[in-house]
Design an enzyme around this catalytic site. Structure first.
Site, PDB file in Angstrom:
ATOM      1  N   ASP A 158      40.808  60.702  27.701  1.00 27.25           N
ATOM      2  CA  ASP A 158      40.967  59.336  28.193  1.00 27.25           C
ATOM      3  C   ASP A 158      42.448  59.082  28.469  1.00 27.25           C
ATOM      4  O   ASP A 158      43.310  59.763  27.910  1.00 27.25           O
ATOM      5  CB  ASP A 158      40.437  58.356  27.138  1.00 27.25           C
ATOM      6  CG  ASP A 158      40.263  56.943  27.697  1.00 27.25           C
ATOM      7  OD1 ASP A 158      40.091  56.798  28.918  1.00 27.25           O
ATOM      8  OD2 ASP A 158      40.300  55.996  26.899  1.00 27.25           O
ATOM      9  N   GLU A 159      42.760  58.122  29.318  1.00 28.71           N
ATOM     10  CA  GLU A 159      44.148  57.805  29.693  1.00 28.71           C
ATOM     11  C   GLU A 159      44.844  59.046  30.260  1.00 28.71           C
ATOM     12  O   GLU A 159      46.021  59.314  29.987  1.00 28.71           O
ATOM     13  CB  GLU A 159      44.938  57.260  28.488  1.00 28.71           C
ATOM     14  CG  GLU A 159      44.308  56.043  27.820  1.00 28.71           C
ATOM     15  CD  GLU A 159      44.367  54.767  28.665  1.00 28.71           C
ATOM     16  OE1 GLU A 159      45.049  54.766  29.707  1.00 28.71           O
ATOM     17  OE2 GLU A 159      43.708  53.793  28.269  1.00 28.71           O
ATOM     18  N   CYS A 195      37.572  43.376  43.096  1.00 27.89           N
ATOM     19  CA  CYS A 195      38.497  42.245  43.147  1.00 27.89           C
ATOM     20  C   CYS A 195      37.685  40.953  43.187  1.00 27.89           C
ATOM     21  O   CYS A 195      36.501  40.978  43.534  1.00 27.89           O
ATOM     22  CB  CYS A 195      39.351  42.385  44.405  1.00 27.89           C
ATOM     23  SG  CYS A 195      40.614  41.112  44.630  1.00 27.89           S
ATOM     24  N   CYS A 232      37.584  38.851  45.332  1.00 29.33           N
ATOM     25  CA  CYS A 232      37.121  38.599  46.701  1.00 29.33           C
ATOM     26  C   CYS A 232      35.929  39.476  47.071  1.00 29.33           C
ATOM     27  O   CYS A 232      35.343  39.303  48.141  1.00 29.33           O
ATOM     28  CB  CYS A 232      38.265  38.848  47.689  1.00 29.33           C
ATOM     29  SG  CYS A 232      38.721  40.588  47.819  1.00 29.33           S
ATOM     30  N   CYS A 243      42.159  44.213  44.935  1.00 30.83           N
ATOM     31  CA  CYS A 243      42.062  45.013  46.155  1.00 30.83           C
ATOM     32  C   CYS A 243      43.468  45.170  46.757  1.00 30.83           C
ATOM     33  O   CYS A 243      44.409  44.476  46.371  1.00 30.83           O
ATOM     34  CB  CYS A 243      41.113  44.366  47.157  1.00 30.83           C
ATOM     35  SG  CYS A 243      41.757  42.856  47.900  1.00 30.83           S
TER      36      CYS A 243
HETATM   37 ZN   LIG Z   1      40.848  40.932  46.922  1.00 23.74          ZN
END
Ligand SMILES: [Zn+2]
Length: 175
Positions: A57-58, A115, A117, A152
């Site tokens: 991980d990471e 995101c 949006c 985004c």
């Molecule tokens: Zn966005």
């Protein structure tokens, strides 16, 4: 099946030596830093008791040499290695570990976050203590007050240009 789990020493979000998922599962983990000889450690463990899989991980914090060493584990010891981490930092630059994993991995699986949006959130914004985005400074900050959000590419650019999250969340009316 015996899986060896590693996580970066740098990440103390969940306490040392533990990998947690968002659905609440967790597993103890060995820690790696830039000096850790992963191939040697895995070979030692494998000799003690067979290892069927390695999970890192990471993995963005791996060095180039460590990514090479993990590819040796796959090629020479025939143990599958799964690495999970971020592609880019808050400046939109590749992490070192991710650069070589993208170059050498057998298989890439992109885990999609969204995101607000609705577009794919492929970028990470770093926010200061007041919640303002900024894109300067060290790649890794330990123990600071900053936090990170996934957005985004379009909203990443807008947030950096405007120095605020207004483009993402709309202008907040003063309370
Ligand atoms: Zn966005």
């Amino acid at each position: 099946m015996r899986t060896l789990v590693y996580t970066a020493e740098i990440d103390d979000r969940f306490g040392a030596g533990k990998v947690s998922s968002r659905i609440g599962l967790s597993s103890p983990a060995a820690l790696f830093n830039a000096q850790t000889q992963l191939d040697r450690e895995i070979a030692t463990e494998h000799a003690r008791q067979p290892v069927h899989c390695v999970l890192v991980d990471e993995c963005q914090f791996l060095t180039r040499d460590q990514v090479k060493a993990l590819s040796d584990v796959v090629d020479n010891m025939d143990i599958p290695v799964l690495c999970y981490g971020l592609r880019t930092d808050f400046r939109g630059e590749l992490f070192g570990g991710s650069q070589y994993l993208l170059a050498w991995a057998d298989k890439l699986v992109e885990l999609k976050t969204v995101c607000h949006c609705g577009r794919k959130a492929g970028m990470v914004l770093r926010l200061d203590a007041e919640g303002r985005p900024y894109s300067e400074g060290e790649q890794v900050v330990i123990g600071g007050n900053e936090r990170y959000i996934s957005v985004c590419r379009k909203h990443y650019k807008q947030a950096i240009e405007q120095g605020s999250l207004d483009a993402i969340y709309g202008r907040q009316e003063p309370a």
